[in-house]
Write a protein that holds these residues in place. Structure first.
Motif, PDB file in Angstrom:
ATOM      1  N   ILE A 101       0.852  -1.196   0.000  1.00 58.65           N
ATOM      2  CA  ILE A 101       0.000   0.000   0.000  1.00 58.65           C
ATOM      3  C   ILE A 101       0.885   1.242   0.000  1.00 58.65           C
ATOM      4  CG2 ILE A 101      -1.750   1.285   1.283  1.00 58.65           C
ATOM      5  CD1 ILE A 101      -2.840  -1.362   2.263  1.00 58.65           C
ATOM      6  N   GLU A 103       0.446   4.287   0.612  1.00 59.07           N
ATOM      7  CA  GLU A 103       0.313   5.309   1.658  1.00 59.07           C
ATOM      8  C   GLU A 103       0.864   4.844   3.004  1.00 59.07           C
ATOM      9  OE1 GLU A 103      -2.106   4.704  -0.541  1.00 59.07           O
ATOM     10  OE2 GLU A 103      -1.789   6.591  -1.632  1.00 59.07           O
TER      11      GLU A 103
ATOM     12  N   GLN B   3      -5.811   3.659  14.110  1.00 58.62           N
ATOM     13  CA  GLN B   3      -4.648   4.484  13.824  1.00 58.62           C
ATOM     14  C   GLN B   3      -4.223   4.298  12.369  1.00 58.62           C
ATOM     15  OE1 GLN B   3      -1.401   3.401  16.295  1.00 58.62           O
ATOM     16  NE2 GLN B   3      -0.434   5.407  16.162  1.00 58.62           N
ATOM     17  N   ASN B   4      -4.290   3.029  11.957  1.00 55.21           N
ATOM     18  CA  ASN B   4      -3.919   2.687  10.602  1.00 55.21           C
ATOM     19  C   ASN B   4      -4.852   3.365   9.597  1.00 55.21           C
ATOM     20  OD1 ASN B   4      -4.249   0.751   8.193  1.00 55.21           O
ATOM     21  ND2 ASN B   4      -2.324   0.104   9.138  1.00 55.21           N
ATOM     22  N   TYR B   5      -6.160   3.307   9.852  1.00 55.26           N
ATOM     23  CA  TYR B   5      -7.140   3.962   8.975  1.00 55.26           C
ATOM     24  C   TYR B   5      -6.855   5.454   8.919  1.00 55.26           C
ATOM     25  CZ  TYR B   5     -10.112  -0.216   9.410  1.00 55.26           C
ATOM     26  OH  TYR B   5     -10.613  -1.474   9.381  1.00 55.26           O
ATOM     27  N   LYS B   7      -4.093   7.045   9.503  1.00 47.50           N
ATOM     28  CA  LYS B   7      -2.871   7.349   8.745  1.00 47.50           C
ATOM     29  C   LYS B   7      -3.141   7.330   7.260  1.00 47.50           C
ATOM     30  CE  LYS B   7       0.634   5.461  11.704  1.00 47.50           C
ATOM     31  NZ  LYS B   7       1.192   4.125  11.971  1.00 47.50           N
ATOM     32  N   ILE B   8      -3.818   6.266   6.837  1.00 48.38           N
ATOM     33  CA  ILE B   8      -4.115   6.125   5.408  1.00 48.38           C
ATOM     34  C   ILE B   8      -4.938   7.322   4.928  1.00 48.38           C
ATOM     35  CG2 ILE B   8      -5.590   4.856   3.800  1.00 48.38           C
ATOM     36  CD1 ILE B   8      -3.569   2.988   4.011  1.00 48.38           C
ATOM     37  N   ARG B  11      -2.734  10.421   4.853  1.00 49.32           N
ATOM     38  CA  ARG B  11      -1.720  10.411   3.790  1.00 49.32           C
ATOM     39  C   ARG B  11      -2.363  10.525   2.417  1.00 49.32           C
ATOM     40  NH1 ARG B  11       1.895   5.750   6.589  1.00 49.32           N
ATOM     41  NH2 ARG B  11       2.675   7.054   8.280  1.00 49.32           N
ATOM     42  N   ASN B  12      -3.538   9.922   2.285  1.00 47.19           N
ATOM     43  CA  ASN B  12      -4.260  10.069   1.024  1.00 47.19           C
ATOM     44  C   ASN B  12      -4.631  11.513   0.763  1.00 47.19           C
ATOM     45  OD1 ASN B  12      -4.818   7.952  -0.822  1.00 47.19           O
ATOM     46  ND2 ASN B  12      -5.741   6.839   0.874  1.00 47.19           N
ATOM     47  N   ARG B  15      -1.473  13.381  -0.160  1.00 48.33           N
ATOM     48  CA  ARG B  15      -0.933  13.008  -1.461  1.00 48.33           C
ATOM     49  C   ARG B  15      -1.783  13.554  -2.603  1.00 48.33           C
ATOM     50  NH1 ARG B  15       1.665   7.336  -1.579  1.00 48.33           N
ATOM     51  NH2 ARG B  15       2.748   8.447   0.062  1.00 48.33           N
ATOM     52  N   GLU B 320      -5.494  -1.107  -2.549  1.00 45.72           N
ATOM     53  CA  GLU B 320      -5.489  -1.129  -1.093  1.00 45.72           C
ATOM     54  C   GLU B 320      -6.613  -2.017  -0.565  1.00 45.72           C
ATOM     55  OE1 GLU B 320      -5.949   2.694   0.783  1.00 45.72           O
ATOM     56  OE2 GLU B 320      -6.687   1.715   2.583  1.00 45.72           O
TER      57      GLU B 320
END
Lengths: 239, 798
Positions: A101, A103, B3-5, B7-8, B11-12, B15, B320
């Protein structure tokens, strides 16, 4: 062959794709038995059904008909949720295109399966670190996938596939996007994992990659045409 | 995992800056608008809510059915209060107010003209619990000649409320002692600068008026009941009351018609436009509905942007999703992730919206004439609304992408050569059409609204409102009235003053109706009609034209006793083909019609011109009109000011201009509609943001096609056309859908005006063209970028 030892067993496995006008048969009755601890390579020309078979074995796709037992359990009728559970507890995947992934950092990518398993934070960190060290990419832990070379990306992908200690690793052309040096490196890693007890099923075009397997299954037009024991590998093991 | 969600998601966002900016900006603008609209609506609905007993108070309003038609008044007779107390001993309180209007107030050496003065009795503060800054509410108005000041008025004369108590003010030459000061907080239809003890006024009533004169409607009557559940029963009681007292009285006195008292709950007064002569102009509930709809539209459009862009971009997230499924996520986990993401984005947008609101509040206050502060941020009501917005937007915007994305099959999406299509193109198109339909309805609405407003201001009113200076003549001062001929002559000595006239009333002020007998088929029939008292020069000063007969003239000595002028509407009402010489008996006059004026507007163009009688009364007080020449206006005004102040040194001088005064009637409406116009602009902006994103996505998705076309020799122009064509079709479809809806809505809105612009085709064409232009500009920008790419790069990207 002792049934207890079987990790995968298929009987007359069929897969048909139906589009508006055409019906394509991808698998036309595959009977395959794979023992625990085996390293099996599936070979064959493009379009012979290799990837379809691997996807079904990996529970990413369901067969049109036929039986599929995983560790003795019938999977063909399992729900999406049940299959997701089996996947996260038992399987690791390695893809030709790595499929990290973008990201997430290397470490976060590797830790992802543990998150879905509900592993504690401390354990996750420990296991991810071990996996990275095993694959020699610990120094790249905070990098994003695009910042790594192809070989490093595939090592990260293998680290992710193995971090939860799965009993079966499914690899789809794991060296397809790599040069020969990195390709060999990846194959050695898979081989080491197998030697440590993990079952590996790999789809490949490359005869040299297939050399790492105990057994080579040749598919043609959705059917198994030959199954060869890899004499050299067996010989080495016998020594 | 959370936390993972997170972050994604973050970052999305970082980006994909353009995509994130479109989504967040759109949502933030939408949410900020919603918050502002919420404030506005809450404020509009807050009338009377600060009175503890608001839900138990009703007002009794009068409805009279007679030959003159159905008439509704906010007023009722002084006789009503004592009769109610006698007939209904279980009623907790009855209290009556009377307008004291505008008066000059003297306090020591200070003099101000104070408006909104209201007569009240001691029970008033028992019913309406104003917060008292000084004085005991139970007894402040017990004594005659007492007054309770508002905080605002007290501040004008004193340093503190306590200081005011005991001081003596003079209103209309009578002394009044200040007994209390109330805080003027919250909205109410009762707008008062001071409440004056009513007993002085009551003492002046004759016995008949005090006890029995049911048509002497000069009071506002409020009744405190035990609860809203009593309202219906009380209405029945009031109907019986009218049958018992009022209608027999009408018969006894040979009057025509029947009268009824309607129970009007206090909380409904602000939006009830039915009753004439109310204490303050009614609000318009339809604006509350319109604004609420606009808020929902704005949010919906922002949500659609999110849905469209999220699904359009789904190909990018497909890998993803596939991977998460491979490593063991089930569908519900993926759904939760994407829902969470949209809630997260909404949260960011809400933060941004709050900042926007903070910045925009002063402007919004100026636009709406309200006084909002950011203090409401901490009110639970507001936080609840905010939470509702986050959940609503998060779920509405997030659900489609979440369900769509979570349905991806990993086996399909993880093969690099098989990128999934970005969601259902048909659905996306339908959503774009919906967005543009809404935007177009609002554009059309805005154009109609502004052309109507423009029409109202520029329509020939039947009189010339320009260049007329209006001076308030303080009422009830006989020496002032006696000297009017002299001051008029003095003013006319300035060559720039053309005509000077005095009248008791002017357009845009409430007209009073008088009962009269008018000739009909040889008989004298009863009518009530708007009546003005004017002098010889009124028609000239106003620029009103006669359609028949003549104006009042000083050459006809009998005009004062036996001549009357009416307007065309009055002649029409009576069915007079030749009105000259017709007999009218009004007050103590028995007179003949000598002139008919062309109709002129005395009220806003919401209403038709009403029948009007202009009675000659050279000693009318109220207003002095001076028609002045446009040259040297400032000097002329200055001249008039000086002359008037020398003439009336006792009162502070108040003057204004007729045109501004007349247009003032539309000011509230105009403000509201300006705000509407801004919000309409915002919907278009948000819709275009979405279109921009979608166009860039389409261009991206078709990069390979564009490359191949260019290799085959296509020009940049034809590629721009290719990419824009689809969107042009969507906007076209929106025009077709929006036009009838907008036509229906605006036609309904225009029904509120007796005089209105036609809904001509050009309005729809202009709205359609501008929407098309904006959309094409947005899209072609993206198309151009794609079309100018080197074909090699274009082909390689796939």
């Amino acid at each position: 062959m002792n049934k207890e030892e079987l990790i995968i067993e298929t009987e007359n496995l069929q897969k048909k794709y139906i589009t508006d006008t055409v019906e394509t048969t991808a698998l036309a009755g595959v009977d395959l038995k794979i023992k625990k601890g085996e390293f099996v390579a599936i070979m064959g020309p493009s379009g012979c059904g290799k990837s379809t078979l691997l996807n079904i074995l990996g529970m990413l796709d369901s067969p049109s008909s036929g039986a599929f037992r995983f560790l003795g359990q019938d999977i063909s009728k399992a729900t999406e949720r049940q299959r997701a559970k089996l996947r996260k507890e038992n399987l690791g995947f390695v893809f030709q295109s790595f499929n990290l992934i973008d990201e997430l950092t290397v470490e976060e990518n590797i830790a992802l399966p543990l998150a879905y398993l509900g592993v504690s934070k401390a354990d996750t960190e420990k296991k991810a670190r071990e996996a990275m060290e095993r694959m020699g990419i610990a120094h790249r832990r905070n990098h994003f996938p695009q910042q790594l070379s192809g070989g490093q990306q595939q090592r990260a992908a293998i680290a992710r596939a193995t971090v939860s200690n799965p009993s079966l690793i499914l690899a789809d052309e794991p060296t397809g996007n790599l040069d020969s040096v990195h390709g060999r490196e990846v194959m050695s890693l898979l081989s080491e994992l197998n030697e440590a007890g993990t079952t590996v099923v790999m789809v490949t075009h490359s005869p040299s990659d297939a050399e790492y397997a105990h057994r080579i299954v040749n598919l043609f037009d959705g059917q198994i045409v030959t199954e060869n024991l890899n004499v050299r590998r067996h010989a080495t093991e016998l020594l | 995992m959370l936390q993972n969600y997170f972050k994604i998601a973050l970052r999305n966002l970082i980006r994909n800056k353009v995509y994130s900016a479109i989504n967040i900006a759109g949502l933030a603008i939408g949410v900020a608008s919603c918050i502002l609209i919420f404030l506005y609506i809450k404020d509009e609905l807050s009338y009377e809510s600060h009175f503890d007993k608001a839900d138990r108070i009703v007002r009794l309003v009068g409805e009279i059915d007679s030959d003159a038609g159905h008439e509704q008044f906010a007023l009722s007779a002084p006789a009503l209060a004592p009769a109610l107390v006698k007939d209904f001993p279980d009623v907790e309180h009855v209290t009556q107010l009377a307008r004291a209007g505008k008066q000059t107030v003297w306090y020591k050496d200070k003099r101000f003209n104070e408006d909104d003065l209201i007569f009240a009795d001691s029970s008033f503060f028992q019913v309406f619990n104003y917060e008292m800054l000084a004085g005991n509410p139970a007894e402040v108005l017990d004594e005659p000649n007492t007054v309770v000041l508002s905080e605002k008025m007290a501040q004008k004369y004193f340093n503190s409320p306590a200081e005011a108590v005991g001081e003596i003010f003079t209103f209309s030459n009578e002394p009044y002692q200040v007994t209390g000061v109330f805080r003027d907080a919250g909205h109410s239809h009762i707008k008062a600068n001071a409440f004056i003890s009513r007993s002085t006024l009551d003492a002046r009533l004759d016995d008949e008026t005090r006890n029995n004169q049911w048509f002497a409607m000069s009071r506002y009557t409020y009744v405190l009941l035990h609860g809203p559940e009593e309202f219906d029963a009380f209405q029945a009681k009031m109907d019986a009351f009218a049958a018992r007292h009022v209608n027999p009285w009408i018969k006894e006195n040979d009057l025509s018609g029947t009268m009824r008292f309607v129970v009007q709950p206090l909380r409904t007064i602000h939006f009830d436009t039915n009753y004439a002569a109310d204490l303050s102009p009614a609000g318009n509930i339809s604006y509350v509905y319109i604004f609420a709809a606009v808020a929902v539209f704005l949010l919906l459009i922002a949500c659609i942007n999110y849905m469209n862009l999220a699904t359009a971009r789904s190909a990018k997230r497909a890998k993803e999703v596939g991977l998460r499924k491979v490593v063991g996520a089930d569908r519900s986990q993926i759904i939760r992730q994407f829902m969470g993401e949209s809630v997260f984005i909404t949260l960011i947008a809400v933060m941004l919206a709050l900042a926007l609101v903070q910045i925009l509040i002063p402007t919004f206050n100026a636009l709406t004439d309200k006084n909002f502060t950011s203090g409401f941020f901490l009110q639970w009501e507001f936080l609840a609304i905010l939470l509702a917005i986050v959940v609503f937007v998060g779920i509405v915007a997030g659900s489609y992408p979440a369900f769509f994305l979570s349905g991806f099959k990993p086996a399909d999406v993880l093969k690099s050569d098989k990128a999934p299509r970005g969601g259902s193109a048909i659905l996306r198109r339908a959503l774009v059409v919906l967005q543009f339909t809404i935007s177009l309805i609002m554009i059309i609405g805005t154009i109609v609204v502004f052309s109507q407003m423009n029409f109202l201001k520029n329509r020939d009113l039947g009189f010339n409102k320009n260049q007329v200076m209006v001076i308030d003549i303080p009422r009830g001062d006989s020496t002032l009235v006696k000297g009017l001929p002299r001051i008029k002559q003095e003013l006319l000595s300035n060559p720039n003053v053309e005509v000077v006239s005095n009248t008791n009333n002017i357009p845009a002020e409430g007209m009073s109706k008088l009962l009269m007998l008018m000739e009909k088929d040889g008989q004298q029939v009863e009518k009530t009609m708007n009546t003005m008292f004017v002098d010889y020069d009124f028609l000239d000063a106003m620029g009103i034209k006669l359609s028949r007969g003549r104006n009042y003239s000083r050459d006809f000595k009998t005009d004062e006793k036996s001549a009357l002028i009416i307007n065309e509407a009055a002649a029409k009402l009576m069915g007079w083909t030749n009105p000259i010489g017709k007999r009218i008996q009004v007050m103590d006059l028995d007179a003949k019609v000598i002139g008919v004026t062309k109709d002129f507007h005395t009220k806003s163009l919401h209403t038709e011109v009403e029948p009007l009688l202009m009675v000659l009364a050279p000693e009318s007080d109220g207003y002095l009109l001076a028609r002045v020449k446009p040259q040297d206006m400032a000097a002329t005004v200055n001249f008039i000011e000086n002359k008037w102040q020398a003439y009336d040194p006792k009162h502070p001088m108040d003057y204004f201009f007729m045109d501004e005064h007349f247009d003032e009637q539309y000011r509230a409406e105009e403000k509201m509609l300006t705000v509407f116009g801004y919000f309409a602009g915002l919907t278009i902006l948000i819709a275009c943001l979405g279109l921009f994103g979608l166009a860039s996505f389409t261009a991206e998705q078709r990069t390979k096609e564009i490359g191949i076309r260019k290799v085959l020799g296509s020009s940049t122009g034809s590629i721009v056309l290719l990419l824009s064509k689809d969107f042009a079709l969507l906007v076209m479809l929106s025009i077709i859908l929006a036009s009838p809806v907008a036509w229906y809505g605006m036609n309904k809105w225009l029904q509120d005006f007796a005089f209105r612009v036609p809904l001509s085709w050009w309005i729809f064409a202009a709205a359609g063209c501008s929407a098309m232009l904006i959309a094409l500009l947005t899209v072609s920008l993206q198309a151009m970028k794609a079309a100018m790419l080197d074909p090699v790069n274009a082909i390689r990207t796939q």
